[in-house]
Design a protein around this motif. Structure first.
Motif, short mmCIF file in Angstrom:
data_model
loop_
_atom_site.label_atom_id
_atom_site.label_comp_id
_atom_site.label_asym_id
_atom_site.label_seq_id
_atom_site.Cartn_x
_atom_site.Cartn_y
_atom_site.Cartn_z
N VAL A 233 0.94 -1.25 0.09
CA VAL A 233 -0.24 -0.03 0.17
C VAL A 233 0.81 1.14 -0.04
N SER A 234 1.96 1.33 0.86
CA SER A 234 2.86 2.45 0.88
C SER A 234 3.51 2.82 -0.55
N PHE A 235 3.74 1.57 -1.11
CA PHE A 235 4.44 2.08 -2.39
C PHE A 235 3.51 2.39 -3.41
N GLU A 236 2.18 1.85 -3.28
CA GLU A 236 1.39 2.08 -4.44
C GLU A 236 0.77 3.71 -4.14
N ILE A 237 0.83 4.17 -2.75
CA ILE A 237 0.29 5.46 -2.68
C ILE A 237 1.55 6.59 -2.97
N GLY A 238 2.64 5.88 -2.64
CA GLY A 238 3.70 6.84 -2.60
C GLY A 238 4.45 7.03 -3.69
N ILE A 239 4.31 6.13 -4.91
CA ILE A 239 4.88 6.07 -6.13
C ILE A 239 3.87 6.60 -7.37
N HIS A 240 3.65 7.89 -7.54
CA HIS A 240 2.85 8.21 -8.39
C HIS A 240 3.06 8.05 -10.08
N ASN A 241 2.28 8.03 -10.98
CA ASN A 241 2.60 7.94 -12.37
C ASN A 241 2.84 9.33 -12.55
N SER A 242 4.07 9.89 -12.51
CA SER A 242 4.43 11.13 -12.82
C SER A 242 4.51 11.42 -14.41
N THR A 243 4.50 10.30 -15.12
CA THR A 243 4.43 10.55 -16.31
C THR A 243 3.35 11.05 -16.94
N LEU A 244 2.27 10.29 -16.60
CA LEU A 244 0.92 10.92 -16.73
C LEU A 244 0.71 12.51 -16.26
N ALA A 245 1.27 12.78 -15.28
CA ALA A 245 0.98 14.23 -14.87
C ALA A 245 1.78 15.12 -15.77
N ILE A 246 2.79 14.72 -16.38
CA ILE A 246 3.69 15.56 -17.10
C ILE A 246 2.97 15.46 -18.43
N PHE A 247 2.32 14.18 -18.97
CA PHE A 247 1.74 14.28 -20.26
C PHE A 247 0.44 15.42 -20.23
N VAL A 248 -0.23 15.30 -19.03
CA VAL A 248 -1.45 15.83 -19.10
C VAL A 248 -1.10 17.74 -19.01
N ALA A 249 0.11 17.83 -18.43
CA ALA A 249 0.53 19.37 -18.15
C ALA A 249 1.26 19.80 -19.59
N LEU A 250 1.94 18.97 -20.14
CA LEU A 250 2.36 19.42 -21.50
C LEU A 250 1.57 19.43 -22.72
N SER A 251 0.88 18.12 -22.79
CA SER A 251 -0.10 17.87 -24.02
C SER A 251 -1.22 18.30 -23.78
#
Length: 291
Positions: A233-251
């Motif tokens: 649970v800790s790793f699932e909560i603590g490691i987000h899909n930063s690639t998705l966040a960057i994609f949404v921000a840029l694209s």
């Protein structure tokens, strides 16, 4: 095709191979047993959907984060667990079946939750009138890169158990190499953004990362979950899909500054998650020695 152009495909292929290796260590029974732990699933989803956006909002208000960066941090908080969470859990003794299940569930739910949270953040902090549409493409990515290779690995393990046993240590070593490669590539790719914005964004991003990891682990232990489940649970909560966040921000939103919190996070999470994983293993060893 140049190596740089082929790099994303190579990384996806390496990640799929890692997921195949995880599948070799799993069985259908591992997933069936998850039905005995509905509390773990509900707790993880509650932290992801409710607590983490609240934590991000608290950091934004408490530390006076600039509006554009505030939206970027909320976008990161709304992003589901990344595929690297499965790898970290595998390396540091988490319940990998729980991670894979949570990644799939979180990704599907994020189709709705990510636009809702991000659009709220835009309206609250930036007031630009932009909106984030539903992200259906991430579901297909999870299916292709995570679920399919894991299922193939499970089939191979069921039919060739001796082969699966022989491959356990080599696949763990390969997983560690892939993790190191991801970290190095993330640092190289985001180096300029990191050096330019770390002084202003670094502390809040690091605080968010650490609070995510710690809340996932200690709230799980407080709820009575065992250590492998709490680690998952800790790793699932603590490691987000930063690639998705960057994609949404840029694209989607077409704003480089919105991507900076996720860019810093994409590097810092490898360091903080590795240190946290080593601490978890150390705690277990100390407790085992004391017993």
């Amino acid at each position: 095709m140049t190596f740089t152009a082929a790099l994303p495909a190579l990384l996806l292929g390496a990640l799929a191979l890692v997921m195949f290796g995880l599948g070799l260590s799993l069985s259908v029974g591992d997933f069936v047993r998850l039905r005995q732990h509905p509390r773990a699933v509900l707790l993880a989803l509650g932290i992801q959907m409710l607590l983490l956006p609240a934590v991000a909002w608290g950091l934004i208000v408490g530390l006076g984060v600039a509006p554009v960066y505030a939206v970027g941090l909320m976008l990161l908080a709304a992003s589901p667990g990344g595929v690297s969470a499965n790898l970290f859990s595998h390396l540091f003794g988490g319940n990998v079946a729980m991670n894979i299940s949570l990644t799939a569930i979180n990704t599907v739910l994020s189709i709705v939750s990510l636009p809702l949270i991000t659009n709220w953040a835009i309206a609250t902090f930036a007031q630009t009138g932009q909106v984030v549409p539903l992200q259906f493409g991430k579901v297909f990515e999870v299916v292709g890169v995570i679920l399919v290779p894991v299922l193939i690995g499970m089939v191979v393990s069921n039919r060739r158990p001796a082969f699966a046993a022989r491959m356990e240590k080599p696949m763990k070593a390969f997983s560690a190499l892939v993790l190191a490669a991801f970290a190095v590539i993330a640092i190289a790719k985001e180096w300029t953004a990191l050096t330019q914005s770390f002084s202003s964004l670094g502390p809040v991003v690091l605080a968010f990362n650490l609070l995510s990891l710690l809340s996932g682990y200690y709230l799980s232990r407080w709820a009575g979950l065992d250590k492998p489940m709490a680690t998952a649970v800790s790793f699932e909560i603590g490691i987000h899909n930063s690639t998705l966040a960057i994609f949404v921000a840029l694209s989607v939103l077409q704003n480089f500054q919105l991507a900076l919190p996720a860019a810093i996070y994409s590097v810092s999470m490898y360091l903080t998650a590795s240190l946290f994983g080593m601490l978890v293993l150390r705690w277990r060893q100390m407790q085992a020695a004391a017993a």
